[in-house]
Each structure stands twice: as C-alpha cells, then as structure tokens.
Design a protein around this motif. Structure first.
Motif, PDB file in Angstrom:
ATOM      1  N   THR A  37       0.834  -1.206   0.000  1.00 33.46           N
ATOM      2  CA  THR A  37       0.000   0.000   0.000  1.00 33.46           C
ATOM      3  C   THR A  37       0.870   1.257   0.000  1.00 33.46           C
ATOM      4  N   LEU A  38       2.152   1.108   0.335  1.00 35.15           N
ATOM      5  CA  LEU A  38       3.062   2.246   0.388  1.00 35.15           C
ATOM      6  C   LEU A  38       4.033   2.287  -0.779  1.00 35.15           C
ATOM      7  N   PHE A  39       4.384   1.117  -1.317  1.00 33.92           N
ATOM      8  CA  PHE A  39       5.380   1.026  -2.389  1.00 33.92           C
ATOM      9  C   PHE A  39       4.923   0.048  -3.452  1.00 33.92           C
ATOM     10  N   SER A  40       5.284   0.351  -4.690  1.00 33.36           N
ATOM     11  CA  SER A  40       5.158  -0.624  -5.770  1.00 33.36           C
ATOM     12  C   SER A  40       6.557  -1.191  -6.007  1.00 33.36           C
ATOM     13  N   LEU A  41       6.625  -2.259  -6.751  1.00 35.16           N
ATOM     14  CA  LEU A  41       7.935  -2.826  -7.081  1.00 35.16           C
ATOM     15  C   LEU A  41       8.750  -1.824  -7.897  1.00 35.16           C
ATOM     16  N   ASP A  42       8.101  -1.072  -8.776  1.00 34.92           N
ATOM     17  CA  ASP A  42       8.796  -0.030  -9.533  1.00 34.92           C
ATOM     18  C   ASP A  42       9.384   1.025  -8.602  1.00 34.92           C
ATOM     19  N   ASP A  43       8.650   1.426  -7.563  1.00 38.68           N
ATOM     20  CA  ASP A  43       9.160   2.409  -6.590  1.00 38.68           C
ATOM     21  C   ASP A  43      10.463   1.916  -5.966  1.00 38.68           C
ATOM     22  N   ILE A  44      10.480   0.641  -5.611  1.00 36.73           N
ATOM     23  CA  ILE A  44      11.652   0.060  -4.950  1.00 36.73           C
ATOM     24  C   ILE A  44      12.844   0.039  -5.904  1.00 36.73           C
ATOM     25  N   LYS A  45      12.603  -0.377  -7.131  1.00 34.26           N
ATOM     26  CA  LYS A  45      13.684  -0.424  -8.119  1.00 34.26           C
ATOM     27  C   LYS A  45      14.190   0.980  -8.443  1.00 34.26           C
ATOM     28  N   GLU A  46      13.316   1.966  -8.448  1.00 37.13           N
ATOM     29  CA  GLU A  46      13.730   3.355  -8.682  1.00 37.13           C
ATOM     30  C   GLU A  46      14.608   3.867  -7.543  1.00 37.13           C
ATOM     31  N   ARG A  47      14.299   3.480  -6.300  1.00 35.50           N
ATOM     32  CA  ARG A  47      15.121   3.877  -5.149  1.00 35.50           C
ATOM     33  C   ARG A  47      16.540   3.330  -5.302  1.00 35.50           C
ATOM     34  N   ILE A  48      16.644   2.093  -5.753  1.00 31.25           N
ATOM     35  CA  ILE A  48      17.961   1.463  -5.932  1.00 31.25           C
ATOM     36  C   ILE A  48      18.716   2.126  -7.087  1.00 31.25           C
ATOM     37  N   ALA A  49      18.042   2.370  -8.186  1.00 31.17           N
ATOM     38  CA  ALA A  49      18.684   3.035  -9.333  1.00 31.17           C
ATOM     39  C   ALA A  49      19.131   4.446  -8.964  1.00 31.17           C
ATOM     40  N   ALA A  50      18.399   5.103  -8.084  1.00 27.13           N
ATOM     41  CA  ALA A  50      18.728   6.481  -7.692  1.00 27.13           C
ATOM     42  C   ALA A  50      20.055   6.571  -6.943  1.00 27.13           C
TER      43      ALA A  50
END
Length: 117
Positions: A76-89
C-alpha cells in the motif's frame, strides 16, 4: 520502594510479551519480491540495502554473489517499480531500471560493476 524478585520477574516478562506483540504484527499488505541488482562488493551491499531503509520496507537483503535482492514491503506504500527506482537512484541497475550515467559514475571505483546491456 522495594520490589520482590517475583514481581520484578513478572513485570519483565509482561513487558517482553507486550513488546513482542507490537513488533511481530503481520503486515496485511506485505509482499516479497526477488530481483537482480548489479554491484560488486560490501560497499555496494551497504548502499543498495541502505536505499531501502525506510518505513514500509521491512527487508532488503542483497547477495553479492548471485546479485539477487529479496525485499519485503508494504504494497500500500510502495510498488515494485518504486523500490527499483530507489535502488537506481543510488547508482545501481536492476533487471528493469537503469541508474543515470552521472549517478553510476559517482560510485566508488570498486563499485562500478559491468553494466548490463
């Protein structure tokens, strides 16, 4: 005020049960994902896992040999894309998200992995 050993032990046990019940609550919307994150070393591991050290992500465990990360998160707080974007950042490519050249180039030289095509 003097507390007997039995009362002290009871209070300690009760406090332990209360704390355990608070911290071991299951997350209703918990999801687990495993995917590739490219990196080389312990510094990479610290940076990759550190990028996921936020409320709503309860686990981020990267294995430098397999390049796999296992992430437990509240969907409800994160999508898998959100998580992968955090790592790429923070400079690390995943199986579907690529870090910017500038961010990748700013990594320590031992952390500059062979980037996937």
């Amino acid at each position: 005020m003097k507390i007997s050993k039995n009362k002290s032990a009871f209070i300690t046990a009760l406090l332990g049960l209360v704390l355990a019940s608070c911290t071991n609550q299951p997350v209703a919307n918990k999801k687990t994902a495993t995917f590739k994150v490219y990196g080389n070393c312990g510094m990479c591991e610290k940076t990759i896992e550190g990028s996921l050290d936020v409320d709503g992500i309860s686990k981020g465990d990267w294995d430098k040999k397999t390049k796999d990360i296992v992430v437990d998160y509240d969907s409800t707080l994160f999508s898998l894309d959100d998580i992968k974007e955090r790592i790429a950042a923070v400079g690390y490519d995943t199986d579907s998200h690529r870090s910017t050249e500038d961010t990748y180039n700013a990594l320590h030289s031992c952390c500059q992995y062979k980037r996937p095509e």
